[in-house]
Design a protein around this motif. Structure first.
Motif, PDB file in Angstrom:
ATOM      1  N   ARG A   1       0.837  -1.213   0.000  1.00 33.79           N
ATOM      2  CA  ARG A   1       0.000   0.000   0.000  1.00 33.79           C
ATOM      3  C   ARG A   1       0.864   1.252   0.000  1.00 33.79           C
ATOM      4  NH1 ARG A   1      -4.158  -1.261   4.836  1.00 33.79           N
ATOM      5  NH2 ARG A   1      -5.314  -2.957   3.866  1.00 33.79           N
ATOM      6  N   ILE A   2       1.995   1.146   0.667  1.00 36.93           N
ATOM      7  CA  ILE A   2       2.871   2.319   0.763  1.00 36.93           C
ATOM      8  C   ILE A   2       3.400   2.661  -0.619  1.00 36.93           C
ATOM      9  CG2 ILE A   2       4.989   3.244   1.809  1.00 36.93           C
ATOM     10  CD1 ILE A   2       4.460   1.070   4.058  1.00 36.93           C
ATOM     11  N   SER A   3       3.850   1.634  -1.351  1.00 37.57           N
ATOM     12  CA  SER A   3       4.372   1.910  -2.685  1.00 37.57           C
ATOM     13  C   SER A   3       3.257   2.345  -3.629  1.00 37.57           C
ATOM     14  CB  SER A   3       5.134   0.705  -3.237  1.00 37.57           C
ATOM     15  OG  SER A   3       4.435  -0.471  -2.999  1.00 37.57           O
ATOM     16  N   ALA A   4       2.036   1.908  -3.354  1.00 35.60           N
ATOM     17  CA  ALA A   4       0.893   2.320  -4.183  1.00 35.60           C
ATOM     18  C   ALA A   4       0.296   3.650  -3.709  1.00 35.60           C
ATOM     19  CB  ALA A   4      -0.179   1.234  -4.168  1.00 35.60           C
ATOM     20  N   LYS A   5       0.928   4.235  -2.692  1.00 29.19           N
ATOM     21  CA  LYS A   5       0.477   5.513  -2.114  1.00 29.19           C
ATOM     22  C   LYS A   5      -0.978   5.448  -1.627  1.00 29.19           C
ATOM     23  CE  LYS A   5       3.670   8.746  -4.304  1.00 29.19           C
ATOM     24  NZ  LYS A   5       4.632   7.925  -5.016  1.00 29.19           N
ATOM     25  N   GLU A   6      -1.343   4.298  -1.082  1.00 24.08           N
ATOM     26  CA  GLU A   6      -2.690   4.160  -0.508  1.00 24.08           C
ATOM     27  C   GLU A   6      -2.635   4.536   0.968  1.00 24.08           C
ATOM     28  OE1 GLU A   6      -4.536   0.323  -1.156  1.00 24.08           O
ATOM     29  OE2 GLU A   6      -3.370   0.085  -2.980  1.00 24.08           O
ATOM     30  N   GLU A   7      -3.816   4.656   1.564  1.00 23.76           N
ATOM     31  CA  GLU A   7      -3.865   4.872   3.014  1.00 23.76           C
ATOM     32  C   GLU A   7      -3.212   3.673   3.681  1.00 23.76           C
ATOM     33  OE1 GLU A   7      -5.122   7.240   5.253  1.00 23.76           O
ATOM     34  OE2 GLU A   7      -4.920   8.439   3.445  1.00 23.76           O
ATOM     35  N   PRO A   8      -2.253   3.896   4.570  1.00 25.19           N
ATOM     36  CA  PRO A   8      -1.560   2.764   5.184  1.00 25.19           C
ATOM     37  C   PRO A   8      -2.461   1.911   6.068  1.00 25.19           C
ATOM     38  CG  PRO A   8      -0.903   4.834   6.214  1.00 25.19           C
ATOM     39  CD  PRO A   8      -1.724   5.185   5.012  1.00 25.19           C
ATOM     40  N   LEU A   9      -3.363   2.586   6.772  1.00 25.43           N
ATOM     41  CA  LEU A   9      -4.302   1.856   7.623  1.00 25.43           C
ATOM     42  C   LEU A   9      -5.701   2.211   7.153  1.00 25.43           C
ATOM     43  CD1 LEU A   9      -2.425   2.509  10.959  1.00 25.43           C
ATOM     44  CD2 LEU A   9      -2.909   0.253  10.015  1.00 25.43           C
ATOM     45  N   GLN A  10      -6.446   1.194   6.781  1.00 30.37           N
ATOM     46  CA  GLN A  10      -7.777   1.431   6.229  1.00 30.37           C
ATOM     47  C   GLN A  10      -8.849   0.997   7.216  1.00 30.37           C
ATOM     48  OE1 GLN A  10      -7.659  -0.411   2.332  1.00 30.37           O
ATOM     49  NE2 GLN A  10      -6.017   0.937   1.658  1.00 30.37           N
ATOM     50  N   LYS A  11     -10.045   1.562   7.023  1.00 29.13           N
ATOM     51  CA  LYS A  11     -11.145   1.376   7.994  1.00 29.13           C
ATOM     52  C   LYS A  11     -11.410  -0.078   8.384  1.00 29.13           C
ATOM     53  CE  LYS A  11     -13.919   5.477   7.624  1.00 29.13           C
ATOM     54  NZ  LYS A  11     -14.748   6.267   6.778  1.00 29.13           N
TER      55      LYS A  11
END
Ligand SMILES: [Zn+2]
Length: 170
Positions: free
Chosen positions: A138-148
Motif C-alpha cells: 500500500r505504501i508503494s501504491a500511495k494508498e492509506e496505510p491503515l484502512q477502515k
C-alpha cells in the motif's frame, strides 16, 4: 494464609480484534504514529521493520520508535524499547496506551518477551496495547496505510505478560 499472588498482574482487559475504523481517533492517531516511525526502521540485516508508539499518561504526548539493528546483533533494539527510552529520556514514565505495527502475512506481530517486561516496568495498571499490520504494498501504491476495515488486535500489557516480574520497592 496470606495470598502471596494477590498483587500479580492479571489481565483486566479483554483481548479482541476490531476494525481500525471503529477505534477512537486518539487510538487511530497512535497507530498512525507507529506506522510513520516504522518507515525509519534501521534493519539492514533482517529487513523486518517495526514501529511502536506510546502515549504519555500526563499531557498525552506520543513517543514513537523504530527497531535499530546492529552488525553485532546483540546490541539491537526493538521499536517498543526505542519508543519508551525516548519517552523516559524526556520525562514521561507513565503511559495510557501503546501501539505496535509490523508486517507478517496472516498474523499479528506482538512484542517480544524483553519488550513485554520493558513495557511492564512503566505500567502499574493494565494499559491497552494495539497491534496492527502494515501492508508495504500500500505504501508503494500511495494508498492509506491503515484502512477502515483493517483488523486491529486490542490486547493489553497484562494479557501479554501475566504474573510478570515486578518489584514493589521504590
Ligand atoms: Zn522486543
Amino acid at each position: 494464609m496470606t495470598d502471596l499472588t494477590k498483587n500479580f498482574a492479571r489481565p483486566e482487559k479483554t483481548e479482541v480484534v476490531v476494525t481500525f475504523g471503529s477505534l477512537d481517533l486518539s487510538v487511530q492517531e497512535l497507530l498512525t504514529a507507529a506506522f510513520q516511525v516504522r518507515q525509519r526502521a534501521y534493519v539492514p540485516y533482517s529487513g523486518f521493520k517495526v514501529g511502536a508508539a506510546f502515549r504519555a499518561k500526563s499531557g498525552g504526548q506520543i513517543f514513537s520508535g523504530c527497531n535499530v539493528e546492529n552488525a553485532a546483533f546483540t546490541p539491537s533494539s526493538c521499536a517498543e524499547r526505542t519508543a519508551i527510552a525516548k519517552a523516559v529520556s524526556e520525562g514521561a514514565t507513565e503511559f495510557s496506551a501503546g501501539a505496535v505495527i509490523a508486517y507478517e502475512p496472516e498474523v499479528f506481530t506482538t512484542p517480544c518477551g524483553v519488550c513485554r517486561q520493558f513495557i511492564r516496568e512503566f505500567a502499574n495498571e493494565d494499559i491497552p496495547i494495539y497491534i496492527a499490520q502494515s501492508i508495504d504494498a500500500r505504501i508503494s501504491a500511495k494508498e492509506e496505510p491503515l484502512q477502515k476495515e483493517d483488523p486491529i488486535l486490542c490486547t493489553s500489557i497484562y494479557n501479554l505478560l501475566p504474573s510478570s516480574f515486578h518489584t514493589y520497592r521504590k
